[in-house]
Design a protein around this motif. Structure first.
Motif, PDB file in Angstrom:
ATOM      1  N   ASP A   1      -2.714   4.606   2.786  1.00 24.42           N
ATOM      2  CA  ASP A   1      -2.564   4.625   4.200  1.00 24.42           C
ATOM      3  C   ASP A   1      -3.152   5.795   4.722  1.00 24.42           C
TER       4      ASP A   1
ATOM      5  N   MET B   1       0.825  -1.147   0.053  1.00 22.07           N
ATOM      6  CA  MET B   1       0.067  -0.068  -0.003  1.00 22.07           C
ATOM      7  C   MET B   1       0.762   1.027  -0.042  1.00 22.07           C
TER       8      MET B   1
ATOM      9  N   ASN C   1      -7.149   5.497   4.011  1.00 17.43           N
ATOM     10  CA  ASN C   1      -7.862   4.683   4.894  1.00 17.43           C
ATOM     11  C   ASN C   1      -7.762   5.264   6.630  1.00 17.43           C
ATOM     12  N   SER C   2      -6.609   5.701   6.961  1.00 15.16           N
ATOM     13  CA  SER C   2      -6.630   6.147   8.276  1.00 15.16           C
ATOM     14  C   SER C   2      -7.672   7.212   8.510  1.00 15.16           C
TER      15      SER C   2
END
Length: 188
Positions: free
Chosen positions: A6, A1, A9-10
């Protein structure tokens, strides 16, 4: 990824968490505001209820005081009416055998107290003739004098050392406390 994925998604997780916690946070905040408002209004309601209770007690107290004042005034008027009725009855009874016996008894008791047959008998102008007759029949020396009384007699030793007040006013005044006791005890 990748770093980008990231980060996204966070942020998605944060948003997801925020979305899940947001209703709880908002609900908690609303509950606190409602509780604060209710607390504020509850205090105001308690104050108003307290004021209403105090006002109610004041009104009741004033009513009790006023009723007792009116009762006392009524009793005083009853006593005045009773005394006036006694005076009226004495006026009606003047010259009757019963009234003459009453005056005779008063004079005899007073003479016994004064311990002298030489007395001055003060009487109402309306009773003077009867009192003179009673004094002669009892063998009293001295004189009969008129005084501004409504009935009865005042008998005094000729030297002024002793006097007995059996005037109707004094006889009634001596009975006032008994009459008041009778009146007030009937209401309790």
């Amino acid at each position: 990824m990748s770093l980008f994925e990231d980060l996204i998604n966070s942020k998605i997780r944060e948003l997801e968490e925020l979305r899940q916690n947001l209703p709880v946070d908002i609900e908690s905040k609303i509950r606190r505001e409602v509780d604060a408002a209710l607390s504020k209004f509850s205090a105001q309601i308690a104050n108003v209820e307290s004021e209403v209770t105090l006002e109610k007690e004041r009104i009741l107290y004033d009513a009790v005081v006023e009723s007792r004042r009116k009762i006392a005034e009524t009793y005083e008027q009853l006593l005045k009416d009773l005394i006036e009725a006694v005076y009226n009855e004495v006026d009606k009874a003047r010259g009757t055998e019963r009234y003459i016996k009453f005056l005779t008894s008063l004079i005899e008791n007073a003479v016994n107290y004064v311990q002298s047959r030489d007395v001055i008998i003060y009487t109402s102008p309306k009773d003077r003739g009867v009192v003179e007759t009673v004094a002669r029949s009892l063998g009293l020396t001295g004189m009969v004098a008129e005084k501004d009384i409504r009935g009865g007699v005042i008998v005094a030793a000729r030297d002024g050392s002793v006097a007995v007040d059996y005037s109707l006013e004094t006889l009634l005044a001596n009975k006032i406390d008994d009459l008041k006791h009778l009146l007030y005890s009937e209401t309790v």
